[in-house]
Write a protein that holds these residues in place. Structure first.
Motif, PDB file in Angstrom:
ATOM      1  N   SER A 259       0.824  -1.206   0.000  1.00 58.15           N
ATOM      2  CA  SER A 259       0.000   0.000   0.000  1.00 58.15           C
ATOM      3  C   SER A 259       0.860   1.259   0.000  1.00 58.15           C
ATOM      4  O   SER A 259       0.486   2.271  -0.607  1.00 58.15           O
ATOM      5  CB  SER A 259      -0.971   0.004   1.193  1.00 58.15           C
TER       6      SER A 259
ATOM      7  N   ARG B  52       2.214   1.430  -3.620  1.00 56.98           N
ATOM      8  CA  ARG B  52       1.111   1.838  -4.487  1.00 56.98           C
ATOM      9  C   ARG B  52       0.757   3.306  -4.255  1.00 56.98           C
ATOM     10  O   ARG B  52       0.391   4.036  -5.184  1.00 56.98           O
ATOM     11  CB  ARG B  52      -0.097   0.936  -4.222  1.00 56.98           C
ATOM     12  N   GLY B  53       0.868   3.739  -2.993  1.00 57.23           N
ATOM     13  CA  GLY B  53       0.558   5.122  -2.661  1.00 57.23           C
ATOM     14  C   GLY B  53       1.378   6.105  -3.477  1.00 57.23           C
ATOM     15  O   GLY B  53       0.862   7.109  -3.986  1.00 57.23           O
TER      16      GLY B  53
ATOM     17  N   GLU C 226      -1.395   6.233  -6.511  1.00 59.42           N
ATOM     18  CA  GLU C 226      -2.459   6.920  -5.761  1.00 59.42           C
ATOM     19  C   GLU C 226      -2.161   8.388  -5.473  1.00 59.42           C
ATOM     20  O   GLU C 226      -2.996   9.062  -4.866  1.00 59.42           O
ATOM     21  CB  GLU C 226      -2.706   6.192  -4.434  1.00 59.42           C
TER      22      GLU C 226
END
Length: 199
Positions: free
Chosen positions: A113, A116-117, A121
């Motif tokens: 995460s 991916r952030g 994102e």
């Protein structure tokens, strides 16, 4: 049972592109994983690498092409110019280290995460609120963002020293502890899979 030491940096696009393939390979072979976030810029300085800001434009242009190709090949969205990059890797790394120490949540999910952030994102993974949200979403106490500062800082520094001792010079980097076999890059995961199958 084999054990994998996984060295990576939370701002690394190549670690992001690895996705959850390491975890799938480990599960297939009954292997365990220790996540070892490191400061990649310091690692480059210590092992003869060149920081991205100092690389020749032709190297950076090729890097961008490769990232675009791998993103398409793997079906993982990737913004070549993320809003928050470069980013201080320490806060997210401390959170990962504290979560690994605490246990009880989805550590692989937390690691992914943060990666991916940055790359998909447009999240600032050095921001306290972002870190807390990601800890909570992965099933960890968001207070680890504060509680884990001491152990995080201590282990983060130790990880760098261990990486240099272990022959690590980039990320993602996977070492099978029992054999000393080293694999550099998300494009070497098939070789790691093959190696584990031979044990």
């Amino acid at each position: 049972m084999a054990h994998i030491d996984y060295y990576f940096g939370t701002p690394s696009p190549w670690a992001y592109l690895a996705g959850n393939r390491l975890e799938e390979i480990a599960a297939r072979h009954g292997a365990t994983i220790t996540y070892k976030p490191v400061d990649l810029l310091q690692l480059f300085d210590r092992t003869g690498g060149i920081r991205p800001a100092n690389r020749h434009p032709s190297r950076m242009e090729y890097r961008a092409q490769e990232l675009r190709r791998w993103s398409g090949h793997l079906g993982q969205p990737l913004n070549l110019r993320p809003a928050f990059w470069p980013v201080n890797p320490a806060p997210s790394s401390y959170a990962i280290i504290a979560a690994q120490e605490a246990g009880g949540g989805d550590l692989a999910g937390l690691v992914q995460s943060f990666l991916r952030g940055v790359w998909a994102e447009e999240a600032d993974i050095a921001d306290d609120a972002v870190i807390r949200d990601k800890l909570s979403a992965a099933g960890f106490d968001p207070e680890l963002a504060n509680k884990g500062l001491f152990i995080g800082a201590e282990t983060f520094a130790r990880n760098l020293e261990q990486a240099v001792e272990d022959g690590v010079f980039g990320a993602p980097f996977y070492i099978v502890r029992e054999t000393g076999e080293r694999f550099w890059g998300q494009d070497r995961l098939d070789f790691l899979d093959r190696h584990l199958a031979s044990l």
